[in-house]
Design an enzyme around this catalytic site. Structure first.
Site, PDB file in Angstrom:
ATOM      1  N   TYR A   1       0.836  -1.208   0.000  1.00 64.65           N
ATOM      2  CA  TYR A   1       0.000   0.000   0.000  1.00 64.65           C
ATOM      3  C   TYR A   1       0.872   1.259   0.000  1.00 64.65           C
ATOM      4  O   TYR A   1       1.743   1.424   0.849  1.00 64.65           O
ATOM      5  CB  TYR A   1      -0.935   0.022   1.202  1.00 64.65           C
ATOM      6  CG  TYR A   1      -2.059  -0.987   1.148  1.00 64.65           C
ATOM      7  CD1 TYR A   1      -2.337  -1.719  -0.010  1.00 64.65           C
ATOM      8  CD2 TYR A   1      -2.869  -1.209   2.255  1.00 64.65           C
ATOM      9  CE1 TYR A   1      -3.362  -2.638  -0.052  1.00 64.65           C
ATOM     10  CE2 TYR A   1      -3.907  -2.135   2.221  1.00 64.65           C
ATOM     11  CZ  TYR A   1      -4.146  -2.850   1.061  1.00 64.65           C
ATOM     12  OH  TYR A   1      -5.171  -3.771   1.028  1.00 64.65           O
TER      13      TYR A   1
ATOM     14  N   LEU B   1     -18.463  -0.038   0.397  1.00 73.24           N
ATOM     15  CA  LEU B   1     -19.308   0.948  -0.284  1.00 73.24           C
ATOM     16  C   LEU B   1     -19.229   0.796  -1.796  1.00 73.24           C
ATOM     17  O   LEU B   1     -19.662   1.680  -2.541  1.00 73.24           O
ATOM     18  CB  LEU B   1     -18.897   2.367   0.117  1.00 73.24           C
ATOM     19  CG  LEU B   1     -18.934   2.676   1.621  1.00 73.24           C
ATOM     20  CD1 LEU B   1     -18.530   4.118   1.886  1.00 73.24           C
ATOM     21  CD2 LEU B   1     -20.314   2.391   2.197  1.00 73.24           C
TER      22      LEU B   1
END
Length: 353
Positions: free
Chosen positions: A57, A211
């Site tokens: 990341y 989401l």
């Protein structure tokens, strides 16, 4: 914030997990150091103790920043990080699930995080080539050294996870405590096998992209240019845009009824599926994080829950459809009176709506 046990362990983790993939601007869309610190602090102040990152990341910046933010309070937090994804394009062994990449990746993550142990070490994804026995033995070895407390696996088919758990059980090796997968109102295909498997094997379920990459916030509704961008984006090619927009509209409608944000409705829907679910909430702004935390105060009514399920349902496919249709044949007279509340796998197979 309430706490849950991680899988079949005694480790207490917060009911929401903070995703740290946005920590750092190396990928041109993350949060800067100041904003990342504010997000981390707000999550901790809300009682959150579970943070998820990965060696890859933001090219390692995420782990470095997380290590700085945790600082002297290291033992208060449950830090999860991952290995598997390629870190050095010139080195063929800098990726994969094999022992060498695991050992080298772990040592590098410990250094970036400035800690001497990882609470939960994830196999980032199944590499399709490393023998499962090698992977599980190497994971067990790092647990036995004390560098890792618990292990989990992300982005793998159910049959691989089941095989790995069986090997660990039979050979007295450390089993997985959790799985990580994409699950949201737009992407529910994991209900066919991965979720019933998690119930049966007593695994916690960490939900990434809860989401739907922002789809379920309603921000793409009635905006043709954004819908075109969604349709062309490689990440969302597995979403059917028209269906995704219909689901998003239902989420927005329910949010208006409750008086909360669409994001809070989408997160509440996951949380009400099963106590095993722990959504990973990621944010690039403090406002987004605070809005996501608001889902802890949202409870969907039975009617709203059913409506969201109906708008987003997927075909369970064979053999679940077949078993549901013929359940009278193998349950017999007990079918109408049998209490499945203590049998979560049966609920998934026979009573899923």
């Amino acid at each position: 914030m309430q706490y849950k046990l991680l899988g079949n362990t005694g480790l207490r983790v917060s009911e929401l997990c903070l995703g740290a993939m946005t920590f750092g601007e190396d990928w041109d869309w993350g949060a800067n150091r100041e904003t990342s610190q504010a997000i981390f602090d707000a999550f901790a102040e809300a009682g959150g103790n579970f943070i998820d990152t990965a060696n890859v990341y933001t090219n390692g910046t995420s782990e470095k920043l997380l290590g700085e933010f945790v600082g002297a309070e290291r033992d208060r937090f449950v830090i999860a990080t991952k290995y598997t994804v390629m870190m050095n394009p010139t080195d063929p062994n800098s990726s994969g699930n094999q022992r060498k990449n695991l050992m080298r990746s772990l040592d590098a993550s410990l250094k970036r995080l400035n800690t001497d142990y990882i609470d939960l070490y994830w196999v980032h994804m199944w590499d399709t080539v490393t023998p499962v026995e090698e992977m599980m033995r190497a994971l067990d070895d790092v647990v036995r050294t004390g560098k890792v407390m618990y292990v989990g696996i992300s982005d793998a088919p159910a049959w691989i996870v089941s095989r790995a758990q069986t090997i660990a059980d039979l050979r007295n090796m450390t089993p997985f405590a959790a799985i990580q997968l994409e699950y949201n109102l737009v992407e529910r295909t994991v209900e066919r096998d991965l979720l019933p498997m998690a119930e049966d094997l007593n695994l916690s379920i960490l939900n990434w992209s809860p989401l739907g990459g922002g789809v379920l916030t309603g921000k793409y509704l009635h905006q043709d240019s954004d819908q075109d961008r969604l349709n062309k984006a490689e990440y969302f090619q597995h979403y059917k845009v028209d269906r995704a927009m219909q689901i998003a509209q239902t989420v927005v409608d329910v949010a208006h009824e409750i008086g909360c944000s669409a994001a809070q409705v989408a997160l509440a829907w996951i949380r009400q599926q099963s106590p095993r679910h722990i959504p990973i909430i990621g944010a690039r702004t403090l406002e987004h994080l605070k809005d996501n935390l608001g889902c802890l105060q949202v409870a969907l009514s039975e009617e709203q829950f059913i409506r969201l399920n109906a708008a987003s349902e997927v075909d369970p496919g064979f053999a679940l459809t077949f078993l549901r249709r013929l359940q009278n044949l193998f349950l017999g007279a007990a079918n109408e009176t049998l209490d499945l509340s203590l049998h979560p796998v049966s609920r998934w197979v026979l009573d899923r709506k």
